[in-house]
Structure formats: C-alpha cells, structure tokens
Design a protein around this motif. Structure first.
Motif, PDB file in Angstrom:
ATOM      1  N   PHE A 114       0.838  -1.187   0.000  1.00 34.22           N
ATOM      2  CA  PHE A 114       0.000   0.000   0.000  1.00 34.22           C
ATOM      3  C   PHE A 114       0.884   1.251   0.000  1.00 34.22           C
ATOM      4  O   PHE A 114       1.937   1.240   0.620  1.00 34.22           O
ATOM      5  N   PRO A 115       0.534   2.337  -0.724  1.00 35.97           N
ATOM      6  CA  PRO A 115      -0.784   2.665  -1.296  1.00 35.97           C
ATOM      7  C   PRO A 115      -1.080   2.055  -2.663  1.00 35.97           C
ATOM      8  O   PRO A 115      -2.130   2.356  -3.234  1.00 35.97           O
ATOM      9  N   ALA A 116      -0.155   1.267  -3.213  1.00 37.10           N
ATOM     10  CA  ALA A 116      -0.489   0.526  -4.429  1.00 37.10           C
ATOM     11  C   ALA A 116      -1.555  -0.506  -4.081  1.00 37.10           C
ATOM     12  O   ALA A 116      -1.475  -1.160  -3.041  1.00 37.10           O
ATOM     13  N   THR A 117      -2.568  -0.651  -4.934  1.00 36.90           N
ATOM     14  CA  THR A 117      -3.612  -1.645  -4.700  1.00 36.90           C
ATOM     15  C   THR A 117      -3.860  -2.465  -5.954  1.00 36.90           C
ATOM     16  O   THR A 117      -3.868  -1.930  -7.062  1.00 36.90           O
ATOM     17  N   VAL A 118      -4.043  -3.755  -5.760  1.00 43.00           N
ATOM     18  CA  VAL A 118      -4.415  -4.685  -6.836  1.00 43.00           C
ATOM     19  C   VAL A 118      -5.286  -5.769  -6.232  1.00 43.00           C
ATOM     20  O   VAL A 118      -4.940  -6.321  -5.183  1.00 43.00           O
ATOM     21  N   GLU A 119      -6.394  -6.085  -6.870  1.00 45.92           N
ATOM     22  CA  GLU A 119      -7.195  -7.237  -6.468  1.00 45.92           C
ATOM     23  C   GLU A 119      -7.159  -8.285  -7.568  1.00 45.92           C
ATOM     24  O   GLU A 119      -7.168  -7.955  -8.763  1.00 45.92           O
ATOM     25  N   GLY A 120      -7.113  -9.545  -7.160  1.00 51.06           N
ATOM     26  CA  GLY A 120      -6.980 -10.631  -8.122  1.00 51.06           C
ATOM     27  C   GLY A 120      -8.058 -10.645  -9.182  1.00 51.06           C
ATOM     28  O   GLY A 120      -7.814 -11.040 -10.322  1.00 51.06           O
ATOM     29  N   GLY A 121      -9.257 -10.199  -8.826  1.00 48.59           N
ATOM     30  CA  GLY A 121     -10.349 -10.183  -9.786  1.00 48.59           C
ATOM     31  C   GLY A 121     -10.115  -9.249 -10.957  1.00 48.59           C
ATOM     32  O   GLY A 121     -10.821  -9.339 -11.967  1.00 48.59           O
ATOM     33  N   ASP A 122      -9.126  -8.367 -10.829  1.00 50.35           N
ATOM     34  CA  ASP A 122      -8.781  -7.463 -11.924  1.00 50.35           C
ATOM     35  C   ASP A 122      -7.640  -7.998 -12.778  1.00 50.35           C
ATOM     36  O   ASP A 122      -7.094  -7.260 -13.606  1.00 50.35           O
ATOM     37  N   GLY A 168     -18.656   2.099  -4.553  1.00 46.74           N
ATOM     38  CA  GLY A 168     -19.256   1.320  -3.483  1.00 46.74           C
ATOM     39  C   GLY A 168     -19.624  -0.097  -3.863  1.00 46.74           C
ATOM     40  O   GLY A 168     -19.895  -0.926  -2.995  1.00 46.74           O
ATOM     41  N   GLU A 169     -19.630  -0.408  -5.150  1.00 46.78           N
ATOM     42  CA  GLU A 169     -19.986  -1.753  -5.608  1.00 46.78           C
ATOM     43  C   GLU A 169     -18.850  -2.305  -6.456  1.00 46.78           C
ATOM     44  O   GLU A 169     -18.377  -1.646  -7.371  1.00 46.78           O
ATOM     45  N   VAL A 170     -18.424  -3.502  -6.133  1.00 45.82           N
ATOM     46  CA  VAL A 170     -17.259  -4.058  -6.809  1.00 45.82           C
ATOM     47  C   VAL A 170     -17.544  -4.345  -8.286  1.00 45.82           C
ATOM     48  O   VAL A 170     -18.581  -4.884  -8.642  1.00 45.82           O
ATOM     49  N   LEU A 171     -16.607  -3.922  -9.137  1.00 48.05           N
ATOM     50  CA  LEU A 171     -16.627  -4.296 -10.544  1.00 48.05           C
ATOM     51  C   LEU A 171     -15.189  -4.611 -10.928  1.00 48.05           C
ATOM     52  O   LEU A 171     -14.344  -3.720 -10.982  1.00 48.05           O
ATOM     53  N   HIS A 172     -14.922  -5.873 -11.143  1.00 48.45           N
ATOM     54  CA  HIS A 172     -13.588  -6.316 -11.532  1.00 48.45           C
ATOM     55  C   HIS A 172     -13.525  -6.582 -13.041  1.00 48.45           C
ATOM     56  O   HIS A 172     -14.563  -6.712 -13.695  1.00 48.45           O
ATOM     57  N   LEU A 173     -12.318  -6.704 -13.543  1.00 49.75           N
ATOM     58  CA  LEU A 173     -12.139  -7.128 -14.934  1.00 49.75           C
ATOM     59  C   LEU A 173     -12.852  -8.458 -15.169  1.00 49.75           C
ATOM     60  O   LEU A 173     -13.491  -8.664 -16.202  1.00 49.75           O
ATOM     61  N   MET A 174     -12.759  -9.360 -14.182  1.00 51.08           N
ATOM     62  CA  MET A 174     -13.375 -10.668 -14.343  1.00 51.08           C
ATOM     63  C   MET A 174     -14.879 -10.646 -14.075  1.00 51.08           C
ATOM     64  O   MET A 174     -15.531 -11.693 -14.157  1.00 51.08           O
ATOM     65  N   SER A 175     -15.421  -9.467 -13.780  1.00 48.50           N
ATOM     66  CA  SER A 175     -16.878  -9.356 -13.698  1.00 48.50           C
ATOM     67  C   SER A 175     -17.510  -9.506 -15.068  1.00 48.50           C
ATOM     68  O   SER A 175     -18.702  -9.822 -15.178  1.00 48.50           O
ATOM     69  N   PHE A 176     -16.718  -9.251 -16.124  1.00 45.67           N
ATOM     70  CA  PHE A 176     -17.272  -9.365 -17.475  1.00 45.67           C
ATOM     71  C   PHE A 176     -16.384 -10.138 -18.437  1.00 45.67           C
ATOM     72  O   PHE A 176     -16.590 -10.110 -19.638  1.00 45.67           O
ATOM     73  N   LEU A 177     -15.409 -10.892 -17.908  1.00 46.53           N
ATOM     74  CA  LEU A 177     -14.529 -11.689 -18.772  1.00 46.53           C
ATOM     75  C   LEU A 177     -14.016 -12.903 -18.030  1.00 46.53           C
ATOM     76  O   LEU A 177     -13.421 -12.781 -16.958  1.00 46.53           O
ATOM     77  N   SER A 178     -14.251 -14.090 -18.594  1.00 46.50           N
ATOM     78  CA  SER A 178     -13.686 -15.328 -18.049  1.00 46.50           C
ATOM     79  C   SER A 178     -13.192 -16.200 -19.193  1.00 46.50           C
ATOM     80  O   SER A 178     -13.972 -16.580 -20.076  1.00 46.50           O
ATOM     81  N   PRO A 179     -11.895 -16.544 -19.230  1.00 48.25           N
ATOM     82  CA  PRO A 179     -11.377 -17.437 -20.272  1.00 48.25           C
ATOM     83  C   PRO A 179     -11.930 -18.855 -20.108  1.00 48.25           C
ATOM     84  O   PRO A 179     -12.071 -19.360 -18.988  1.00 48.25           O
ATOM     85  N   LEU A 180     -12.245 -19.483 -21.237  1.00 51.66           N
ATOM     86  CA  LEU A 180     -12.729 -20.863 -21.255  1.00 51.66           C
ATOM     87  C   LEU A 180     -11.758 -21.798 -21.961  1.00 51.66           C
ATOM     88  O   LEU A 180     -11.791 -23.006 -21.755  1.00 51.66           O
ATOM     89  N   ASP A 181     -10.913 -21.231 -22.815  1.00 47.80           N
ATOM     90  CA  ASP A 181      -9.893 -21.972 -23.553  1.00 47.80           C
ATOM     91  C   ASP A 181      -8.934 -20.931 -24.119  1.00 47.80           C
ATOM     92  O   ASP A 181      -9.187 -19.725 -24.011  1.00 47.80           O
ATOM     93  N   VAL A 182      -7.864 -21.359 -24.744  1.00 47.84           N
ATOM     94  CA  VAL A 182      -6.922 -20.385 -25.300  1.00 47.84           C
ATOM     95  C   VAL A 182      -7.558 -19.540 -26.388  1.00 47.84           C
ATOM     96  O   VAL A 182      -7.094 -18.429 -26.670  1.00 47.84           O
ATOM     97  N   ASP A 183      -8.633 -20.042 -26.985  1.00 47.02           N
ATOM     98  CA  ASP A 183      -9.282 -19.308 -28.066  1.00 47.02           C
ATOM     99  C   ASP A 183     -10.768 -19.085 -27.813  1.00 47.02           C
ATOM    100  O   ASP A 183     -11.556 -18.913 -28.734  1.00 47.02           O
ATOM    101  N   LEU A 184     -11.165 -19.075 -26.527  1.00 41.63           N
ATOM    102  CA  LEU A 184     -12.580 -18.919 -26.200  1.00 41.63           C
ATOM    103  C   LEU A 184     -12.722 -18.235 -24.844  1.00 41.63           C
ATOM    104  O   LEU A 184     -12.005 -18.564 -23.892  1.00 41.63           O
ATOM    105  N   ALA A 185     -13.650 -17.278 -24.750  1.00 38.28           N
ATOM    106  CA  ALA A 185     -13.924 -16.607 -23.484  1.00 38.28           C
ATOM    107  C   ALA A 185     -15.400 -16.257 -23.418  1.00 38.28           C
ATOM    108  O   ALA A 185     -16.044 -16.004 -24.437  1.00 38.28           O
ATOM    109  N   VAL A 186     -15.931 -16.236 -22.189  1.00 38.30           N
ATOM    110  CA  VAL A 186     -17.304 -15.777 -21.979  1.00 38.30           C
ATOM    111  C   VAL A 186     -17.214 -14.337 -21.489  1.00 38.30           C
ATOM    112  O   VAL A 186     -16.418 -14.010 -20.605  1.00 38.30           O
ATOM    113  N   VAL A 187     -18.029 -13.443 -22.083  1.00 38.60           N
ATOM    114  CA  VAL A 187     -17.889 -12.011 -21.824  1.00 38.60           C
ATOM    115  C   VAL A 187     -19.253 -11.342 -21.756  1.00 38.60           C
ATOM    116  O   VAL A 187     -20.244 -11.848 -22.292  1.00 38.60           O
TER     117      VAL A 187
END
Length: 276
Positions: A114-122, A168-187
C-alpha cells in the motif's frame, strides 16, 4: 487460466465472520449452515474434476469476504505474488494467505505494498507472458506499476474499467470476462473496453456473449476446470446454453449463500495454484 486444474486453494467460511456482513456490503444476511453446506459441495465439485483442494484457514475470522480466495494473490510461474486489496477491510488477507501458501509449499515471488492496490479479480492471464489488468476502484495505477516490477518478462496490459455503479460496488475485470480456452472466453460485451475486445479478437479468441438479464447474476463469472470445461453458478440458463453451443462442458453449483449474497462467483471462490 484454462489448463486442467490440478491444485486449488479455497478458504472455508468462518462461522463467526458473518456478523460483519453489512460492513462488507453483502446483499443480505447469510445463513452459516447453508454457507458451510454450499461451500463443502462446491469443494467436492472441484475434487470430482480432479483437483487437489487445499484448505486455507489462516485469519479471516472477522471478515466474510475472506471466502473469496481469488483476490488476495496472483500466481505466476515464479510463485505467488501477494496483492493489496483496494477494499480496506480485506487488506490483512494477503498476509494470511501468504501463510497458507507457505504451508502448502507454494513459493512467494513478491508482494504489492500500500498505497499501491491490486485485487486478483482485476487480473487475467491471457497466456503465460501476457497479463491483462483492469484499472478501476479496486486496482490503481501504482498497483499496475508494482505488477510490472514484480513480473519481469511479463507483458502487463492495463485497461480502464467503467464507473458502472461506482466505488461502493465491486466491478472487476473478471466481472465481465472469463477465459474458457486459449481461443474462447465468456464475456459481457456492453462493459468491455474497446481495446480489450480488439485485443481478444485480434488474437483469435471467440467470444461467448452473456445476455443483459444474466450479467447481474454473475453469468460471466465462470471458472475453467480445463480447456472448455467450466464450473458456473446455477440459474444463468441462457449463458450456459451459449457456452454449450460453443463446445463447453458446463457444470453448475448452488451458490445462494456463498455467491449471490456476497457477489462472488466460482472464480472468486478459488485461487488456482497449478494447472497443466
């Protein structure tokens, strides 16, 4: 992030933590018995998929968010990097997880201070040399710079996240992106940064789109158990149908207590340690 899951850390719910559910912005009061039962069944699904399930039990007694094991750390080829959550109430979790890592024989490769911040969901590994990072209310510019210093040889690519409902409400990068394969993701495309969409499509990644009505119920939050094998929160039926149409074997779990009340899906509940 899509290789066969062989070893994974989870943090069982601590019964005494749930009195603080309001302070941690859970949607409603969780049922401790239901939490424990759902988490146990969730762990069994991981084990049934062939993963060794490591239980992390250090700390977390007063923190209901500690069940979401993905956020306090990032695992790289050189070991685990302890992060620094942007949510103030979670800032002791990386140190606690560091103890769990040592007990599990996972080497530590560094720590964000800290003060650097990173959450894994991002953070999303696009491949072994490319880390995507969301710059938002939980992960700041100093945190992204810290990752660049701690991960030499890794191409760290940052994207600004939308304001959406605010800090006040969490929004991570992974809130709208999840890899399913090297060439496939759900978004969920409406919240995706344009540069991110262009990067994925430029690398030949097919996008499975989550419908509007299933975004708030964590339709895009999916854990890859292996290439095109996914674990998803039950109830997002159209997202499941679209993933299956793309050749994904989708398995579901009940998460009324462990997921819906605390806004943490299957990825949030796990910290993968080893994939093949």
């Amino acid at each position: 992030m899509t290789g066969r899951l062989e070893r994974v850390l989870v943090r069982p719910p601590a019964p005494e933590a749930w009195v603080a559910w309001r302070a941690y912005s859970w949607r409603s009061e969780p049922d401790p018995v239901g939490l424990a039962e759902e988490h146990e069944r969730f762990c069994q699904l991981l084990a049934d998929a062939g993963a060794e399930v490591v239980l992390g039990r250090t700390g977390g007694a007063a923190n209901p968010d500690a069940i979401y094991a993905y956020d306090p750390a990032l695992v790289s080829d050189s070991g685990a990097v302890l992060l620094m959550p942007g949510k103030e109430g979670r800032r002791r979790e990386p140190e606690d997880m560091g103890v769990d890592f040592m007990e599990a024989g996972v080497p530590l490769a560094g720590q964000v201070r800290f003060p650097a911040t990173v959450e894994g969901g991002d953070t999303v590994w696009l491949d072994q040399q490319t880390l995507l990072v969301g710059r938002g209310y939980r992960t700041n510019a100093a945190g992204i710079e810290a990752l660049e210093d701690l991960l030499p040889g890794v191409d760290v690519i940052a994207f600004d996240l939308p304001h959406y409902h605010g800090a006040g409400e969490v929004l991570h990068l992974m809130s709208f992106l999840s890899p399913l394969d090297v060439d496939l993701a759900v978004v969920y495309l409406p919240l995706m940064p344009v540069r991110l969409v262009e990067l994925l499509r430029g690398r030949g990644v097919e996008l499975v789109e989550v419908p509007d009505e299933e975004f708030e119920t964590m339709g895009p939050n999916v854990l890859a158990l292996g290439p095109r094998v996914a674990l998803a929160l039950e109830g997002n039926d159209e997202t499941r149908r679209r993933m299956e149409a793309a050749g994904v074997d989708v398995r579901v779990y009940k998460g009324d207590e462990i997921s819906r009340k605390g806004d943490g899906g299957p990825t949030c509940l796990t910290r993968p340690l080893l994939r093949s």
